[in-house]
Design an enzyme around this catalytic site. Structure first.
Site, PDB file in Angstrom:
ATOM      1  N   ASP A 133       0.847  -1.208   0.000  1.00 41.15           N
ATOM      2  CA  ASP A 133       0.000   0.000   0.000  1.00 41.15           C
ATOM      3  C   ASP A 133       0.871   1.242   0.000  1.00 41.15           C
ATOM      4  OD1 ASP A 133      -2.596   1.388   2.169  1.00 41.15           O
ATOM      5  OD2 ASP A 133      -2.291   1.492   0.001  1.00 41.15           O
ATOM      6  N   LYS A 136       2.862   3.549  -5.640  1.00 46.51           N
ATOM      7  CA  LYS A 136       2.298   2.565  -6.577  1.00 46.51           C
ATOM      8  C   LYS A 136       3.332   2.086  -7.591  1.00 46.51           C
ATOM      9  CE  LYS A 136      -0.916   3.439  -3.972  1.00 46.51           C
ATOM     10  NZ  LYS A 136      -0.864   2.654  -2.723  1.00 46.51           N
ATOM     11  N   ASP A 161      -3.250  -3.004  -2.447  1.00 48.77           N
ATOM     12  CA  ASP A 161      -4.306  -1.991  -2.454  1.00 48.77           C
ATOM     13  C   ASP A 161      -4.190  -1.143  -3.726  1.00 48.77           C
ATOM     14  OD1 ASP A 161      -5.213   0.929  -0.485  1.00 48.77           O
ATOM     15  OD2 ASP A 161      -6.474  -0.481  -1.563  1.00 48.77           O
ATOM     16  N   ASN A 162      -5.285  -0.511  -4.141  1.00 50.55           N
ATOM     17  CA  ASN A 162      -5.293   0.518  -5.190  1.00 50.55           C
ATOM     18  C   ASN A 162      -4.915   0.022  -6.583  1.00 50.55           C
ATOM     19  OD1 ASN A 162      -3.687   2.101  -2.589  1.00 50.55           O
ATOM     20  ND2 ASN A 162      -5.757   2.692  -3.175  1.00 50.55           N
ATOM     21  N   GLU A 191     -11.335   4.260  -0.816  1.00 54.29           N
ATOM     22  CA  GLU A 191     -11.745   4.573   0.560  1.00 54.29           C
ATOM     23  C   GLU A 191     -12.603   5.848   0.636  1.00 54.29           C
ATOM     24  OE1 GLU A 191      -8.695   3.757  -0.380  1.00 54.29           O
ATOM     25  OE2 GLU A 191      -7.217   5.250   0.140  1.00 54.29           O
TER      26      GLU A 191
HETATM   27  O1  LIG Z   1      -0.637   7.163  -3.073  1.00 56.31           O
HETATM   28  C1  LIG Z   1      -1.180   6.385  -2.305  1.00 56.31           C
HETATM   29  N1  LIG Z   1      -0.498   5.695  -1.440  1.00 56.31           N
HETATM   30  C2  LIG Z   1       0.923   5.893  -1.353  1.00 56.31           C
HETATM   31  C3  LIG Z   1       1.290   5.620   0.046  1.00 56.31           C
HETATM   32  C4  LIG Z   1       2.472   5.870   0.471  1.00 56.31           C
HETATM   33  C5  LIG Z   1       2.800   5.579   1.874  1.00 56.31           C
HETATM   34  O2  LIG Z   1       3.959   4.800   1.901  1.00 56.31           O
HETATM   35  C6  LIG Z   1       5.049   5.669   2.098  1.00 56.31           C
HETATM   36  S1  LIG Z   1       6.116   5.504   0.791  1.00 56.31           S
HETATM   37  C7  LIG Z   1       7.138   4.200   1.102  1.00 56.31           C
HETATM   38  C8  LIG Z   1       8.127   3.994   0.189  1.00 56.31           C
HETATM   39  C9  LIG Z   1       8.989   2.948   0.382  1.00 56.31           C
HETATM   40  N2  LIG Z   1       8.890   2.140   1.441  1.00 56.31           N
HETATM   41  C10 LIG Z   1       7.912   2.342   2.342  1.00 56.31           C
HETATM   42  C11 LIG Z   1       7.012   3.368   2.215  1.00 56.31           C
HETATM   43  C12 LIG Z   1       4.555   7.063   2.171  1.00 56.31           C
HETATM   44  O3  LIG Z   1       5.281   7.812   3.080  1.00 56.31           O
HETATM   45  C13 LIG Z   1       3.130   6.864   2.587  1.00 56.31           C
HETATM   46  O4  LIG Z   1       3.010   6.694   3.968  1.00 56.31           O
HETATM   47  C14 LIG Z   1      -2.646   6.239  -2.300  1.00 56.31           C
HETATM   48  C15 LIG Z   1      -3.374   7.183  -2.985  1.00 56.31           C
HETATM   49  C16 LIG Z   1      -4.754   7.091  -2.994  1.00 56.31           C
HETATM   50  N3  LIG Z   1      -5.491   8.083  -3.717  1.00 56.31           N
HETATM   51  O5  LIG Z   1      -6.730   8.005  -3.793  1.00 56.31           O
HETATM   52  O6  LIG Z   1      -4.833   9.002  -4.283  1.00 56.31           O
HETATM   53  C17 LIG Z   1      -5.437   6.076  -2.329  1.00 56.31           C
HETATM   54  C18 LIG Z   1      -4.694   5.122  -1.639  1.00 56.31           C
HETATM   55  O7  LIG Z   1      -5.312   4.076  -0.980  1.00 56.31           O
HETATM   56  C19 LIG Z   1      -3.309   5.179  -1.618  1.00 56.31           C
HETATM   57  O8  LIG Z   1      -2.616   4.196  -0.957  1.00 56.31           O
HETATM   58 MG   LIG Z   2      -3.920   2.566  -0.487  1.00 58.07          MG
END
Ligand SMILES: O=C(NC/C=C/[C@H]1O[C@@H](Sc2ccncc2)[C@H](O)[C@@H]1O)c1cc([N+](=O)[O-])cc(O)c1O
Ligand SMILES: [Mg+2]
Length: 206
Positions: A133, A136, A161-162, A191
């Site tokens: 998650d 992406k 997810d996603n 979500e």
């Molecule tokens: O962008 C999305 N998720 C990216 C999540 C990123 C998470 O993981 C780390 S990156 C990382 C890197 C490397 N290792 C560990 C963590 C970031 O600091 C954040 O906490 C997202 C976007 C939407 N949306 O609707 O736009 C909906 C969702 O459910 C999503 O998960």
């Molecule tokens: Mg997500």
């Protein structure tokens, strides 16, 4: 979000923490937690797999960490990787409020750096379940890295997810066409919205 948890959830009660975050995100401010609808699918997969070792990529504020950890058997271990120190600090407090700190190892850093160190640093042989998650465009490279590092065994489950929104096209293409995985799509919604999204569950065949 943390203030809402500390105000509305009961210490040591993971379900009340999950409920407080969902309420906050529906009523006050959208946030990218896996959410209640996809969260139920996540819960059913965790319950079915009953994993002893879990890797979560992308802790964010700890919502899915709490959902997963609350369903784990007592000796199970959940390692969750978070890149952003601010998110990690919040997640740490959310996990503690839920009373799940003994089950969760929150590691600050990038998945690409930490995946190769899982065996030496945490004594992990293989993961029974991986929840993807995070960024992406990291789903595919990190999956290949887990394969190369021997962190997946016959029967390991990847839950992503996603896969529709925001979407992970290169990961989906790979995982659905690889003879080394058997995949299943769980249709749901992004979500707290009516937009289509879903989870892809893939079994590593070895
Ligand atoms: O962008 C999305 N998720 C990216 C999540 C990123 C998470 O993981 C780390 S990156 C990382 C890197 C490397 N290792 C560990 C963590 C970031 O600091 C954040 O906490 C997202 C976007 C939407 N949306 O609707 O736009 C909906 C969702 O459910 C999503 O998960
Ligand atoms: Mg997500």
């Amino acid at each position: 979000m943390l203030a809402a948890v500390q105000k509305n959830a009961t210490r040591g009660d993971p379900r009340s923490v999950v409920k407080a975050i969902d309420q906050f995100c529906r009523q006050k401010e959208w946030a990218m937690n896996v959410g209640d609808e996809k969260g139920c699918i996540l819960d059913s997969v965790v319950t079915e797999v009953n994993p002893a070792t879990v890797l979560e990529l992308g802790t964010y504020c700890g919502y899915s960490t709490v959902r997963i950890a609350s369903l784990l058997p007592s000796n199970a271990k959940l390692i969750t990787l978070e890149f952003n120190p601010d998110y990690a600090a919040i997640a740490c407090q959310v996990i503690a409020w839920a009373g799940l700190e003994d089950k969760v190892q929150l590691v600050e850093g990038a998945s690409g750096d930490w995946i190769p160190k899982m065996k030496e640093k945490f004594g992990i042989e293989t993961f029974d379940l991986v929840f993807l998650d995070h960024w992406k465009d990291r789903y595919l490279p990190d999956t290949k890295l887990m394969e190369e590092c021997g962190l997946l065994r016959k029967g390991s489950i990847l839950l992503a997810d996603n896969v529709i929104c925001p979407g992970t096209p290169d990961y989906l293409e790979y995982i659905r066409n690889s003879p080394r995985y058997k995949s299943q799509y769980f249709k749901s919604h992004l979500e707290y919205t009516k937009v289509e999204d879903g989870l892809e569950k893939s079994v590593f065949l070895g």
